[in-house]
Design a protein around this motif. Sequence first.
Motif: not given
Length: 910
Positions: A70, A113-115, A182, A185-187, A191, A329, A333
């Motif tokens: 993210k 992971w994302y965060d 999306y 947003h970087n989701y 990854t 997340v 989500s």
Amino acid sequence: MRNFLLTAAVVFYAGLNTPVFAQKAETPKFVSNTEGIKEYSLSNGMKVLLLSDPSQSNAVVNIVYNVGSKHEGYGEKGMAHLLEHMLFKSTKKLGDIKKMLSDKGGNANGTTWYDRTNYYEVFPSNDENLKWFLEMEADRMINATILQSDLDKEFSVVRNEFEIGENSPSGVLMERIISAAYLWHNYGNSTIGSKEDVERVKAVTLRKFYEKYYQPDNATLIVAGKFDEKKALEYISQYFSTIAKPARVLDAPYTVEPAQDGERFVELKRAGDSKVIGALYHTAPYADKDYAALDALQEILTADPSGYLYKAMIDSHKAASVYAYQPLVRDASFMYFGLDIPADKDLKTTENDFRAELDKIATIKYTDQDVARAKAKILKQVENIKNNTIGYAVNLTEIVGAGNYKLGMIYRDTVEKLTAADIQRVAAKYFKTNNRTVGVFIPSKDEVRVKNVEYTDDQIATLTKDYKGKALEKDAAPFEASIKNLKANLTEGKLSNGMKYGLIKKDIKGGKVLGSFKFPVSNAKDLNGKSDVGSLMAQVLKTGTKSHTKEQIQDMLDEWKSNINFGFSGQTLFVNFSTYKDSLPKVTSLIKEILTESTFPEAELAKTVNEYNTYLESSLNDPQSIAFTEIEKITENYPKESIYYTASTQEQIDNNKKVKREQLVDFYNKILGSNNGVGSVIGDVDTKTTAALLESTFGKWNSKSNYEYIKPELFATKKQDKDYLTPDKENGAAVGKISFSMDRKSPDYPAFVIANEMLGSGGFLTARIPTRLREKEGISYGAGSYVNIPIDNNVASWAWYAFFNPTKKDAVNKALKEEVNKAVKDGFTEEEFKSNLTSWLNSRKTGLGNDNTLMGLVNSQLQYGQSLDEYDALEAKVSALKVSQVNDVLRKYISEDKMTSVFAGDFNKK
């Protein structure tokens, strides 16, 4: 090692304008004790969580950095994941991280992971280990070398990891759907990142990313398991509190995905053998109360056999399997639905049927029973995770990444309070076609759009600040991880029909009880040609009895927070359970009912075959599946009717289609029984009561088929390389095998075990094969070796494996065989032997901290008469070896002239 952080030296960071000074040590400040998690803080901004469990023999150190995909900017896609790999290289102070991890013998890993990104190590509990792992994590927080020479090799490894994922049609489809869902947003970004960004990034750029995010004010340190809390705080003070808070200020990402304004559609065309449909809906952050309701709705929709989507798509045989996934997340989500389609079904027709069922989600009238069933399953999972302290500490990674560790408890509390009205509300709110990604754009007017929920850090702080949690549970009693202690807490016995059992007295957190049983049955004549029947029989066992339906069985297990699993392979039925002390009588009673009163519904057999064959179809052209299957086929010469025959994937599919219900029933009634079986139970259980339960469950359950052990045959391997082409597959796989005669009583066994450690399986990617293929040349993501030395026969083998880009096949083959030949010719060094011996001994100590390991050792003693003392005896024999003896044994059994190898991949790629 001296405390380098207490010196007055100035520590400069490239990329930061202000020098960062080391500071004096301070005692971590106590913040709160919430349900046994003690929270502390340091003035440099680092958070500390301590979770003690004296019943463990292991401890875990897990450090979580609030940085993931993210946080990546333009040209940085995959940088967080690449950096995770690089932090296993070396540091300026301690040196080679992988070498040191191998010497310690614990289990270590890092994930992105994302965060968030985390690094954790599980190790035998003692003060020395705890101190070292905390020192190591503090060192690589600020002193990672991040050399360009290391990066030049590692990006190929990451690229290979990327290519392995590219071989999965369902995985690539999910990635494409998420990306399409999306806009900003970087989701929406994978990854693992962009292959181009990963290959082009320079070490200096990666270092800037590292120095920005790998700082104490962006980290949460978790220590759990068995440890001295006072000393842990002293070590944390010594190594972490002395790291100064950086001058830079981290700005929280502020991008919020706008409301989706119409259904989106993705079409993916690639080589493959399976058909897959996916659908995604934007949902809520983990901190929002809707997240828990959506999790419950996911279970209500897809659970086998009660789910609405399950019944609509699987019971009707329109699809083979349906599943759903909602990532845990920090920001809003999504919920992803996947549908696997049998090869003989029309994809467009199934897609239309699936859309129609998805459109019903918002209008279904959900019942109290639906909600109760979903809550029971979710709360069972929550409870089981919480009562596995080591796993819980690692699982906290996701929750910390979502904002605060207390969010997990709030989530549980929210689940407990869910009502049908909550489910109805979120179904109507989120499950709209204009919030879905699966199809084409359709313009419409007056849409009520779903806006993503945004939670600020202050809102999460307010939400969690005064949360106290539930009352603390009593600590489980300590249990020393040793054979001596296992023997002292073991009670053995025999049931009236001859079955042997072992009861291990061990207090497990939450009152958990585990059971593992093996039931050898029948003979070569009665099992002739029935391997597929036995396998399917075990899969269908739990689908209904004379007294309970499949749905009722699952509901009871969820209510009891328990699991029962069955499997059949060769001539052995496997039965395993996980439950709690109060539910043990009910679970064993249900096992007895399943083993004596199963009905094998025709519809459930059809669904099982459908699902299993669809899974097999997806691997028809998979290089890994082909390589591991074909190496057995070409190195063995069993007739098709033998239980040891290895069928090709297509043969398995064809055989499964031929199996009839009557065959399952006949196998169940004539073959199964416990009279030659063994089993063990571990937990804080009463010996007399548990023995009576086992007698009631298994004591009169006898096989009608006489048991005779079917001994495998030894087929000599020869020098042979064979290729299997898998067109348009991004990754390749290779497996090699040498067969020979040896059992665990052989005088050569101890030396061969440690020889294999040094050659391919020992340490943390530091054995010769992974060091050459991954660390030095960067041509394989995964490479190593493994051995199969049986207890009850002498048909043994050694094998190697590697996963790689198909264009690197010749390089992999050359490097692998050079390493094997070099080891055979020149032997291992004394230093190499001592290093791997330490690592091997420590890893075995770690293994004894695992409850399944303890049950496995007891079952081996019961079944084969292999004394528990053999565990320590093997260590003594290996420790007494001289390196010359190890080298002699390696040369005796390993030779390229005996090695058969299989390579699978698209070797026409340039």
